[in-house]
Write an enzyme that holds these catalytic residues in place. Structure first.
Site, PDB file in Angstrom:
ATOM      1  N   GLN A 114      15.483  16.406  43.997  1.00 48.08           N
ATOM      2  CA  GLN A 114      15.504  17.713  43.358  1.00 48.08           C
ATOM      3  C   GLN A 114      16.675  18.539  43.884  1.00 48.08           C
ATOM      4  O   GLN A 114      16.577  19.203  44.910  1.00 48.08           O
ATOM      5  CB  GLN A 114      14.191  18.464  43.562  1.00 48.08           C
ATOM      6  N   PHE A 115      17.784  18.487  43.156  1.00 50.52           N
ATOM      7  CA  PHE A 115      18.984  19.210  43.571  1.00 50.52           C
ATOM      8  C   PHE A 115      18.775  20.719  43.568  1.00 50.52           C
ATOM      9  O   PHE A 115      19.466  21.450  44.269  1.00 50.52           O
ATOM     10  CB  PHE A 115      20.187  18.829  42.695  1.00 50.52           C
ATOM     11  N   THR A 116      17.790  21.207  42.816  1.00 52.76           N
ATOM     12  CA  THR A 116      17.576  22.653  42.728  1.00 52.76           C
ATOM     13  C   THR A 116      17.095  23.256  44.045  1.00 52.76           C
ATOM     14  O   THR A 116      17.063  24.481  44.186  1.00 52.76           O
ATOM     15  CB  THR A 116      16.585  23.009  41.604  1.00 52.76           C
TER      16      THR A 116
END
Length: 148
Positions: free
Chosen positions: A78-80
């Protein structure tokens, strides 16, 4: 590197309607990687995560680790987790790791967890995924390599 660890009774991740990974009791972990992350940092994060004693013992105290309860892992990229919301209302993700590097780190983390003999399920890097879970507690821990 950032891990958001949720103690779950069950969790599942899907992409395009296909179940990619499904676990019972254990940890559902969202994994964020930045460009400065290394395998040494990943090793430290995995060791800390696996060693967390956040399952209840016979006296109801959070004293048991994942392996002590035969727990499973569901690992989801999850890059967020590296969203920067300082300016305006639209998050910037420039602090997130470059896709190729982040994918390599994500796969390295999965391999390290499997080396520990744990049941490990995973999402699909870069996919539009749907994650469902039953958070046990709720109990959520955030590990950030900058603070370990």
């Amino acid at each position: 590197m950032r891990f958001v660890i949720q103690r779950v009774l069950e969790s599942e991740v899907k992409a395009d309607g296909e179940v990619l990974g499904k676990i019972g009791k254990g940890f559902m972990v969202l994994i964020g990687v930045c460009d400065s992350d290394t395998k040494e940092i990943a090793d430290k994060m995995v060791k800390k995560m696996i060693g967390l004693r956040i399952f209840e013992d016979e006296q109801g105290k959070t004293n048991l680790s994942l392996d002590a309860v035969d727990g499973e892992l569901l690992l989801v990229s999850q890059f967020t987790l590296y969203a920067n919301c300082k300016k305006g209302n639209r998050p910037s993700f420039i602090e997130a790791g470059a896709p190729d590097m982040a994918k390599d780190m994500y796969e390295y983390i999965i391999a390290k967890c499997k080396e520990q003999g744990l049941t490990v399920k995973q999402g699909r890097f870069g996919a539009d995924m749907k994650v469902s879970l039953v958070n046990d507690g709720p109990f959520t821990i955030i590990l950030d390599s900058d603070t370990l």
